[in-house]
Write an enzyme that holds these catalytic residues in place. Sequence first.
Site, PDB file in Angstrom:
ATOM      1  N   CYS A   1       0.870  -1.171   0.000  1.00 48.94           N
ATOM      2  CA  CYS A   1       0.000   0.000   0.000  1.00 48.94           C
ATOM      3  C   CYS A   1       0.902   1.215   0.000  1.00 48.94           C
ATOM      4  O   CYS A   1       1.571   1.513   0.993  1.00 48.94           O
ATOM      5  CB  CYS A   1      -0.903   0.006   1.239  1.00 48.94           C
ATOM      6  SG  CYS A   1      -1.965   1.470   1.346  1.00 48.94           S
TER       7      CYS A   1
ATOM      8  N   GLU B   1      -3.814   0.781  -6.306  1.00 50.80           N
ATOM      9  CA  GLU B   1      -2.850  -0.253  -6.650  1.00 50.80           C
ATOM     10  C   GLU B   1      -2.699  -0.256  -8.160  1.00 50.80           C
ATOM     11  O   GLU B   1      -3.664   0.023  -8.887  1.00 50.80           O
ATOM     12  CB  GLU B   1      -3.311  -1.624  -6.138  1.00 50.80           C
ATOM     13  CG  GLU B   1      -2.191  -2.622  -5.961  1.00 50.80           C
ATOM     14  CD  GLU B   1      -1.105  -2.115  -5.017  1.00 50.80           C
ATOM     15  OE1 GLU B   1      -0.098  -1.553  -5.540  1.00 50.80           O
ATOM     16  OE2 GLU B   1      -1.240  -2.265  -3.796  1.00 50.80           O
TER      17      GLU B   1
END
Length: 241
Positions: free
Chosen positions: A2, A116
């Site tokens: 992340c 992402e």
Amino acid sequence: MCGRYVMARSAGDLVASFGINATHTEELVASYNVAPTDEVPLIVGRLDKTGDKAASPRIDRQLLTARWGLVPSWSKDPKSGARLINARRETVTEKPSFRKAAANRRALVPADGYYEWQKTAHGKIPNYLHNETNEPLAFAGLYEYWPDPTLPDDHPDKWLRTCTIITAAATDALGHIHDRTPVIVPPDLYADWLDPGTTSPTEVQQLLESMPEPRLVPRIVSTKANSVRNNGPELIEPADG
């Protein structure tokens, strides 16, 4: 991993959503492109020592802010924090950089969702992953305090508070986008994760393993999300075409 996420809620929204008892920060600034070294909101659990000593101790949930990128207390300088934005669930209770925080300084990192980038033959495609509902996500986080050796003990900036987000292997449903995903704490485990009475590595690891797989919705978004210079609600809108 992340490496970029969205946190666009007010402090009042977080207080209501997470049952926060006390806030120690000014009004939060919405960000649709939170990046490493940014100041981010953090929810921690601390024992309330003012209540009835005969009763079970109450754990207050407090809203703080911290710089994203954990700096261990023993670091010579804070530059390492930009590299320690994530900690792996598989080794977080063992690695020297994280094990003390895993035992004593766990937190919830609130977010609306995160980005992402999926690798394809045509380049990396940004995806925004978010909850099925409009409820905020709670990333499993850790925090630390780093003492600046150049400042006196009574200086207001003596202690730098930093944090990291714990990640795990992605499920098959999301693994095609990236092989890692943030560990997301469900509401029924908030109290357990924030409980300062849980300190043994085995207990912490068991708690992490008990976290259910997240059910997130991916959305392909504009490549504007690629640059930290861009920040606004348009970043999470579906990409054209």
